[in-house]
Structures are given as structure tokens and as C-alpha cells.
Design a protein around this motif. Structure first.
Motif, PDB file in Angstrom:
ATOM      1  N   PRO A 111       0.831  -1.200   0.000  1.00  0.00           N
ATOM      2  CA  PRO A 111       0.000   0.000   0.000  1.00  0.00           C
ATOM      3  C   PRO A 111       0.871   1.257   0.000  1.00  0.00           C
ATOM      4  O   PRO A 111       1.962   1.259   0.576  1.00  0.00           O
ATOM      5  CB  PRO A 111      -0.772  -0.108   1.321  1.00  0.00           C
ATOM      6  N   PRO A 112       0.416   2.331  -0.636  1.00  0.00           N
ATOM      7  CA  PRO A 112       1.191   3.562  -0.626  1.00  0.00           C
ATOM      8  C   PRO A 112       1.317   4.107   0.790  1.00  0.00           C
ATOM      9  O   PRO A 112       0.423   3.908   1.617  1.00  0.00           O
ATOM     10  CB  PRO A 112       0.380   4.509  -1.514  1.00  0.00           C
ATOM     11  N   LEU A 156       1.449   6.650   4.058  1.00  0.00           N
ATOM     12  CA  LEU A 156       0.562   7.720   4.513  1.00  0.00           C
ATOM     13  C   LEU A 156       1.176   9.063   4.091  1.00  0.00           C
ATOM     14  O   LEU A 156       2.352   9.313   4.346  1.00  0.00           O
ATOM     15  CB  LEU A 156       0.482   7.626   6.044  1.00  0.00           C
ATOM     16  N   PRO A 157       0.409   9.947   3.441  1.00  0.00           N
ATOM     17  CA  PRO A 157       0.995  11.219   3.004  1.00  0.00           C
ATOM     18  C   PRO A 157       1.400  12.093   4.194  1.00  0.00           C
ATOM     19  O   PRO A 157       0.731  12.049   5.239  1.00  0.00           O
ATOM     20  CB  PRO A 157      -0.121  11.879   2.189  1.00  0.00           C
ATOM     21  N   ASP A 179       0.992  15.090   4.857  1.00  0.00           N
ATOM     22  CA  ASP A 179       0.040  16.108   5.329  1.00  0.00           C
ATOM     23  C   ASP A 179      -1.210  15.499   5.973  1.00  0.00           C
ATOM     24  O   ASP A 179      -2.121  16.216   6.375  1.00  0.00           O
ATOM     25  CB  ASP A 179      -0.349  17.045   4.186  1.00  0.00           C
ATOM     26  N   ALA A 180      -1.264  14.163   6.083  1.00  0.00           N
ATOM     27  CA  ALA A 180      -2.404  13.540   6.775  1.00  0.00           C
ATOM     28  C   ALA A 180      -2.292  13.842   8.270  1.00  0.00           C
ATOM     29  O   ALA A 180      -1.194  14.023   8.794  1.00  0.00           O
ATOM     30  CB  ALA A 180      -2.396  12.039   6.545  1.00  0.00           C
ATOM     31  N   GLY A 203       4.280   6.363   9.845  1.00  0.00           N
ATOM     32  CA  GLY A 203       3.163   5.784   9.079  1.00  0.00           C
ATOM     33  C   GLY A 203       2.815   4.400   9.592  1.00  0.00           C
ATOM     34  O   GLY A 203       1.636   4.061   9.780  1.00  0.00           O
ATOM     35  N   VAL A 222       1.081   4.651  13.000  1.00  0.00           N
ATOM     36  CA  VAL A 222      -0.312   5.104  12.869  1.00  0.00           C
ATOM     37  C   VAL A 222      -1.174   3.965  12.321  1.00  0.00           C
ATOM     38  O   VAL A 222      -2.305   3.742  12.775  1.00  0.00           O
ATOM     39  CB  VAL A 222      -0.404   6.369  11.978  1.00  0.00           C
ATOM     40  N   ASP A 223      -0.615   3.211  11.358  1.00  0.00           N
ATOM     41  CA  ASP A 223      -1.342   2.050  10.818  1.00  0.00           C
ATOM     42  C   ASP A 223      -1.750   1.084  11.932  1.00  0.00           C
ATOM     43  O   ASP A 223      -2.888   0.612  11.981  1.00  0.00           O
ATOM     44  CB  ASP A 223      -0.452   1.276   9.835  1.00  0.00           C
ATOM     45  N   VAL A 244      -4.568   2.486  13.979  1.00  0.00           N
ATOM     46  CA  VAL A 244      -5.843   2.470  13.243  1.00  0.00           C
ATOM     47  C   VAL A 244      -6.386   1.044  13.196  1.00  0.00           C
ATOM     48  O   VAL A 244      -7.586   0.812  13.405  1.00  0.00           O
ATOM     49  CB  VAL A 244      -5.647   3.034  11.819  1.00  0.00           C
ATOM     50  N   GLU A 275      -7.665   7.600  14.388  1.00  0.00           N
ATOM     51  CA  GLU A 275      -8.201   7.772  13.037  1.00  0.00           C
ATOM     52  C   GLU A 275      -7.381   8.845  12.344  1.00  0.00           C
ATOM     53  O   GLU A 275      -6.629   9.579  12.994  1.00  0.00           O
ATOM     54  CB  GLU A 275      -9.682   8.135  13.077  1.00  0.00           C
ATOM     55  N   VAL A 276      -7.493   8.886  11.049  1.00  0.00           N
ATOM     56  CA  VAL A 276      -6.672   9.824  10.274  1.00  0.00           C
ATOM     57  C   VAL A 276      -7.587  10.752   9.507  1.00  0.00           C
ATOM     58  O   VAL A 276      -8.604  10.327   8.960  1.00  0.00           O
ATOM     59  CB  VAL A 276      -5.753   9.054   9.296  1.00  0.00           C
ATOM     60  N   ARG A 277      -7.224  12.028   9.496  1.00  0.00           N
ATOM     61  CA  ARG A 277      -8.045  13.021   8.768  1.00  0.00           C
ATOM     62  C   ARG A 277      -7.200  13.700   7.708  1.00  0.00           C
ATOM     63  O   ARG A 277      -5.972  13.634   7.747  1.00  0.00           O
ATOM     64  CB  ARG A 277      -8.580  14.075   9.741  1.00  0.00           C
ATOM     65  N   ASP A 278      -7.884  14.350   6.790  1.00  0.00           N
ATOM     66  CA  ASP A 278      -7.169  15.183   5.818  1.00  0.00           C
ATOM     67  C   ASP A 278      -6.639  16.415   6.531  1.00  0.00           C
ATOM     68  O   ASP A 278      -7.214  16.854   7.532  1.00  0.00           O
ATOM     69  CB  ASP A 278      -8.122  15.636   4.704  1.00  0.00           C
TER      70      ASP A 278
END
Lengths: 98, 329
Positions: A4-5, A7-8, A10-11, A79, A82-83, A86, A92-95
Motif C-alpha cells: 500500500p502507498p 501515509l501522506p 500532510d495527513a 506511518g 499510525v497504521d 488504526v 483515526e486519520v483526517r485530511d
């Protein structure tokens, strides 16, 4: 299946408010339902700063500075951390709001 | 109607298991039972299944299974799942091993063979059937299996929780779908009037998404099982990932982004972030990020069930799928 890519940067990760938190023998323990997770020192540092405002990039920079890590490694570790939160319904992750 | 009496020992040996083989047979029964339009929520799946099935396959299965909707399937075609979540390869291997052991009569001897004469050929015929069934699985069911197994996983969790907290009787009482539990008898609509009495038997409940096709009952020495309609059949209304056009035609991806569209399409049954991550191949944190945005936009809603947080499509999400996906059929 492809990896999977990541986490960006800016998340914005945020702690779930219904998580029960205990400190035992200096170690931070998170519990949600039947799930309990003991955090390492670096994990605890990240978790304590996951306030729903700091981005993944900001958290990774803090981790890199504290432990003398390369920024890219710190970003990957953040990342991954955080995975795992979650997956256990502990965050949880937001924009990014911007 | 089928009536199954369970003694106390059998009741306490009740377990739940999924079966890709029973799903395949149930879905085939659906295609045979409805030669024309198949009712919702199976309509889109049936249209695509008929499109991708090799020419002549449906007629061949019709020949194999005869008037499937009117008779009980012989037990040699419906081996009971040996584990809670067998793969189709596991189950076809069991089917083939039975083929090697049989001499052309009903190998279990527990049910009359009432499904045409094709299996009179014995082991070779069963082996040939298993090969064709594998082709059918690959073409018609496998593309949907990620979504189906995710819905079945939820079903097992729900039933397992009731079983653990309130016992087997409570679990049987809440199966729904016209399955009635009046201790000690479980009754459900069936092609024929049948009655069984199980004593000191392992009893396997098999949730199937394609329950509208047929109900399967199977018995073997010391074990018996029956299928029931699982919740989450709406998962079939989603477009399987393999058939989503990759370019301009995917209007939902154009509007909300490809991976966010994938999350929306995977949400036809309530699911956790982790289940969605597995179903979509995205990282859990990425799925969480998309879900937060979709919740804020009124496309997805979240609710808590015990220790887990389940996400499902809100009205806005359902409209999005209806408007942008369904019109592509």
C-alpha cells in the motif's frame, strides 16, 4: 497484492477519544474494547503528540529530531505506527485542514 | 419446509462456517432458478456472471444439476466445511477425493440422488463436475469474493458473539430470514418437506450470500449442516475491482479520487477500517483518512458495535453508487 502507498505527510492522525489509557511501570498502555497495546518510548512520544492538529510530517520530524533518525525513516516509522493504531481502532486519520 | 430437531448435545456442538463451495452452488441455483431477470440484490451480479460464463456453461450445469430448485442436492456434492473458513481449493479437493472413492452410487448413502442422471457416471462424473465448478467459480464468484468474504466475516463475528455470550439457542433464534427456532426444532423454507432428528451430532450453520438460490442441507456420519441467508447480500451490488474501468468511464473516481471511490464501493456491507484495508489493498491509515473525509461529507456513517467501529454507506453514498455506478451496467 502490491504494497500500500505510504501515509501522506500532510495527513493528520488523531487519538480516538474512547480509548482507555493507563500508565503501568512507566509504560503507556492503550485499551479499546478487548484490545490492549503497550507502547514503546518512541510510540508513546508519537501518541502523546497526536492531537488532531499535527500532521504525519510534523510528527515524523519530531521523531527524527528526538532519536537522530533520517527523515525518510522517521516518516516510514510514523506511518507504520499510525497504521497499527488504526488497525486496533485506537486512532483515526483526517485530511489536513489546509 | 425442512424441520431439524436438535438434541441438547447437538445444540452445544453448533458452529458457524463459511463455504465457497456452497456459495458457488447456491449462486448457480439462482441462475438456474431465474432464467431471465434475477431479483435484487443479485441482478447486477447475475448479468455479469452470465456475460463472463463460457458459452454453454449454464446449460451444462442445468444438465448436471437438473431441477435443482425442486430437489435436495446429494450430500456428495455438498461436503460440510471442515474448518471455519475453508478455501474453494480445500473444498474442491474434498469433492475430488470423494470422486475417487465412489463407484457411481450416492457415496454417502444418506440421500437419494435426485438431480438427474449425470452423476450416474460415478467418480469420473463428480471429478468432471468439480473441474467445471472451479471454472465457474473463477469466472462468476471469485471476482466478488473479497467483498463476499468480508460480509461473511462480519456475519461470523456477529453470530460468534451471540454464541459466546448468550449460547447456541439465542444464536439460532436470531438467524432470521424465515429460519425459525422453536426448541428443539429449527425450521426453514425448503424445496421438499423433510424432517431430521440429530442426536450427538456436530451441527454446522453455513451463512451464504446467495441464499436466495437454494437452501442446502447436508449430512454425514456424526455431522450435519444447513445453509442460511447471510446479511450483507448488498455487497453484490458493488462493481468488483477487476471490472472497474481504469480510465474516463469511472465517473466516481473522477469525482472523488480513485482510492476513495474504491473505499465507497467496498462499503456495500458494514465493515471495519481493518477489513476495508484488506479488501482494498490500501493501508489502514489511508482507509481511515478516506473514511474521515467521507463521514464529514455525509457519504459514510460510523457506528460502534462493542469494541469495533463499523462504517457503512449513508444515503448520500448509496445515491452516489446508484447515480454513478449502476448506470454503467
Amino acid at each position: 497484492m502490491a504494497t500500500p502507498p505510504p501515509l501522506p505527510p500532510d495527513a493528520v492522525p488523531a487519538r480516538r477519544l474512547d480509548t482507555r489509557i493507563r500508565r503501568m511501570d512507566g509504560q503507556l498502555i492503550l485499551a479499546f474494547g478487548e484490545t490492549a497495546l503497550a507502547l514503546s518510548e518512541s510510540g508513546a512520544l508519537l501518541y502523546e503528540h497526536m492531537d488532531g492538529r499535527r500532521t504525519v510530517g510534523m510528527l515524523a520530524a519530531m521523531l527524527a529530531k528526538t532519536y537522530g533518525l533520517a527523515e525518510q525513516d522517521a516518516l516510514a516509522d510514523t506511518g507504520e505506527f499510525v497504521d497499527s493504531l488504526v488497525e486496533n481502532s485506537l486512532a483515526e486519520v483526517r485530511d489536513s485542514p489546509t | 419446509m425442512i424441520r431439524i430437531c436438535l438434541d441438547e448435545a447437538t445444540l452445544h456442538r453448533t458452529r458457524v462456517a463459511t463455504s465457497p463451495l456452497w456459495e458457488s452452488l447456491s449462486s448457480l441455483a439462482l441462475l438456474i432458478r431465474f432464467p431471465g431477470d434475477v431479483p435484487s440484490p443479485y441482478r447486477g451480479w447475475a448479468r455479469r456472471a452470465r456475460r463472463v460464463m463460457p458459452p454453454g456453461m449454464r446449460a451444462e450445469f442445468q444438465d448436471w444439476l437438473g431441477s435443482l430448485h425442486a430437489h435436495q442436492l446429494p450430500a456428495f456434492l455438498t461436503p460440510l466445511p471442515e474448518t471455519p473458513r475453508p478455501s474453494i481449493a480445500d473444498e474442491l479437493a474434498v469433492l475430488r477425493s470423494r470422486a475417487a472413492d465412489t463407484d457411481g452410487t450416492d457415496p454417502d448413502g444418506t440421500h437419494p440422488v435426485a438431480v438427474g442422471q449425470r452423476f450416474a457416471g460415478g467418480g469420473a462424473a463428480i471429478a468432471q463436475f468439480a473441474d467445471r465448478l472451479e471454472e465457474y467459480w473463477e469466472a462468476a464468484v471469485a471476482p466478488y469474493w473479497t467483498g463476499i468474504s468480508s460480509a461473511l466475516e462480519e456475519e461470523i463475528l456477529i453470530r460468534g458473539r451471540t454464541l459466546a455470550t448468550d449460547g447456541p439457542s439465542a444464536m439460532l433464534a436470531e438467524l432470521g430470514g424465515r429460519v425459525i427456532w422453536q426448541p428443539p426444532q429449527l425450521s426453514a423454507p425448503y424445496h421438499t418437506d423433510s424432517a431430521y432428528s440429530l442426536t450427538e451430532t456436530t451441527f454446522v450453520l453455513v451463512p451464504v450470500i446467495f441464499g436466495a438460490g437454494t437452501r442446502i442441507f447436508s449430512a454425514a456420519p456424526g455431522a450435519a449442516g444447513v445453509s442460511y441467508q447471510a446479511r450483507g447480500a448488498g455487497v453484490l451490488e458493488s462493481i468488483p475491482a477487476e471490472s472497474v474501468p481504469g480510465t474516463d468511464a469511472d465517473r466516481m473516481a473522477t469525482l472523488i479520487g480513485r482510492s476513495r471511490a474504491t473505499v465507497v464501493r467496498s462499503l456495500t456491507a458494514p465493515a471495519t477500517t481493518t477489513a476495508l484495508a484488506k479488501a482494498t489493498g490500501l493501508a489502514p491509515s489511508t482507509v481511515s483518512q478516506h473514511l474521515s473525509t467521507l463521514v464529514a461529507a455525509g457519504i459514510v456513517c460510523r457506528h460502534r458495535v462493542g469494541a469495533r467501529v463499523l462504517y457503512e454507506l449513508d444515503k448520500g453514498g448509496q445515491m452516489l453508487i446508484e447515480q454513478l455506478d449502476d448506470s454503467r451496467d
